[in-house]
Design an enzyme around this catalytic site. Structure first.
Site, mmCIF file in Angstrom:
data_model
loop_
_atom_site.group_PDB
_atom_site.id
_atom_site.type_symbol
_atom_site.label_atom_id
_atom_site.label_comp_id
_atom_site.label_asym_id
_atom_site.label_seq_id
_atom_site.Cartn_x
_atom_site.Cartn_y
_atom_site.Cartn_z
ATOM 1 N N HIS A 70 44.121 39.590 36.226
ATOM 2 C CA HIS A 70 45.410 38.920 36.440
ATOM 3 C C HIS A 70 45.327 37.994 37.659
ATOM 4 O O HIS A 70 45.768 36.845 37.618
ATOM 5 C CB HIS A 70 46.512 39.956 36.682
ATOM 6 C CG HIS A 70 46.910 40.743 35.471
ATOM 7 N ND1 HIS A 70 47.100 40.177 34.230
ATOM 8 C CD2 HIS A 70 47.191 42.078 35.318
ATOM 9 C CE1 HIS A 70 47.464 41.118 33.378
ATOM 10 N NE2 HIS A 70 47.521 42.273 34.010
ATOM 11 N N HIS A 113 41.309 45.376 35.739
ATOM 12 C CA HIS A 113 42.494 44.894 35.014
ATOM 13 C C HIS A 113 43.329 43.979 35.916
ATOM 14 O O HIS A 113 43.679 42.854 35.525
ATOM 15 C CB HIS A 113 43.316 46.101 34.559
ATOM 16 C CG HIS A 113 44.574 45.756 33.836
ATOM 17 N ND1 HIS A 113 44.685 45.861 32.467
ATOM 18 C CD2 HIS A 113 45.787 45.310 34.273
ATOM 19 C CE1 HIS A 113 45.908 45.491 32.103
ATOM 20 N NE2 HIS A 113 46.599 45.148 33.187
ATOM 21 N N GLU A 114 43.631 44.465 37.107
ATOM 22 C CA GLU A 114 44.453 43.672 38.032
ATOM 23 C C GLU A 114 43.680 42.470 38.573
ATOM 24 O O GLU A 114 44.266 41.412 38.827
ATOM 25 C CB GLU A 114 44.951 44.555 39.181
ATOM 26 C CG GLU A 114 45.793 45.749 38.757
ATOM 27 C CD GLU A 114 47.059 45.350 38.014
ATOM 28 O OE1 GLU A 114 47.526 44.207 38.187
ATOM 29 O OE2 GLU A 114 47.575 46.189 37.248
#
Length: 372
Positions: A34, A30-31
């Site tokens: 980003h 997820h990170e």
């Protein structure tokens, strides 16, 4: 048994390890999404942490400090221009570079990348699971176990028999059990709560046969058991069909997820600590993973699918502080023709962050309260 003993009995060391690994991988990807979308647009990323809290290890690489932190409960990235910056006089101001200088579509792309990665990971895992294990057929119940000496054995029900109809009616795709809408195969247990003659139409070795029996749910005040364990029948599918089915399952999950989160918010605002099977806190999640680890690797894959879907949908909720809330603020700024002021954005994000923290605390308290 006290609370600590109750929690310890519900968890296993292997289950805890798998919980950390599954949540850790989901959060890391997820990170990382980003991070990748920010760097793709030329925005610096100051730090990338796996885990939260005190930093245990750190290393500088490609302009980013990569960290391993103490608490394995999440992670974060510090993207340039997303947080307020000091003005050199002890106060803060709205950033004007990095993330803040991007057009609205660039901001939304960075914010949306995390939840979409979890969503795509869940779909990928479903595709692998369906193509390897088959797709569940909701209107057929396969007998997985027959208890020796049980009523089912005297009726000559066998492992591998597929129940296709009950009392002359084909099993529907959905059924109402206990006020809930469930897959049709789960309706078998509902029939066994009703006294009287019953008929199971089963398929065995390509042939259909009727199994007739008289049934009483209780005898002398004791609940009667037929003596079978059953599950949905599965149908082998190709990788392409499994991929299509994975998207269908994801779409079908959206209304259920919305209802689950709506129920959680209702319980939060009414301080209802009663157990909710649809939403689990960290202890409940670890307990589910512990049980799955004891069953099979494919059970762990199912848990990973659910956790990634939950992480994706939760982060898309338009609450300030979450990705969904940040997307809303970016869109509001675009519609206004100028971003919100520093004071406005800080107040909104603080309120959203406080709400999320209170919500998480509520879920943990409710998780622990069931052991009292």
């Amino acid at each position: 048994m006290n609370v600590v003993q109750g929690i310890a009995a519900a968890l296993t060391p292997l289950g805890l390890l798998w919980t950390v690994l599954i949540i850790g991988v989901a959060t890391f990807l997820h990170e990382l999404a980003h991070y990748a979308l920010a760097r793709r647009q030329g925005v610096a990323v100051h730090s990338f942490s796996v885990g939260m809290g005190p930093v245990l290890l750190r290393r500088q690489w490609r302009g980013t400090e990569w960290r391993l932190s103490l608490l394995p409960i999440g992670g974060y990235v510090e993207i340039d221009g997303m947080a307020p910056e000091e003005d050199g006089q002890g106060s803060y101001r709205q950033p004007t570079r990095g993330f803040a200088a991007l057009p609205v579509w660039g901001k939304v792309a960075i914010l949306l990348a995390g939840p979409l990665t979890n969503l795509l990971l869940a779909i990928g895992l479903m595709t692998v699971s369906f193509s390897s294990q088959g797709v569940a057929v909701p209107d057929r119940a396969r007998i997985e176990e027959v208890v020796p000496g049980s009523r089912a054995q005297t009726l000559d029900l066998r492992v591998g028999d597929v129940i296709t109809a009950i009392d002359g009616q084909d099993i529907p795709e959905t059924a109402q059990v206990g006020g809930r809408t469930v897959a049709g195969w789960e309706g078998v247990r509902d029939v066994l709560t009703k006294a009287g003659p019953h008929t199971f139409t089963v398929q065995r070795d390509g042939q259909s046969r009727d199994v007739r029996f008289d049934w009483s749910p209780t005898v002398g005040g004791q609940k009667q058991l037929l003596g079978i364990r059953y599950a949905p029948d599965v149908q082998p599918v190709s990788v392409g069909a499994a991929f299509v089915r994975a998207w269908q399952v994801t779409g079908e999950a959206v209304p259920q997820v919305i209802r689950s989160f709506a129920g959680l918010f209702q319980r939060f605002f009414t301080l209802d600590l009663s157990r909710d099977e649809n939403v689990s806190g960290p202890i409940g999640t670890a307990e589910i993973v512990s049980r799955a680890a004891a069953v099979s690797p494919w059970a762990l894959v199912q848990v990973a699918i659910l956790l990634n879907l939950s992480l994706a949908f939760f982060n898309l909720i338009p609450i300030p502080g979450l990705d969904g809330g940040r997307i809303v603020l970016a869109l509001v700024g675009a519609l206004r023709g100028r971003p919100l002021t520093f004071q406005q954005e800080q107040a909104i994000n603080f309120a959203g962050f406080a709400f999320v923290m209170l919500l998480m605390a509520f879920v943990v308290v409710r998780d622990v309260s069931r052991f009292f």
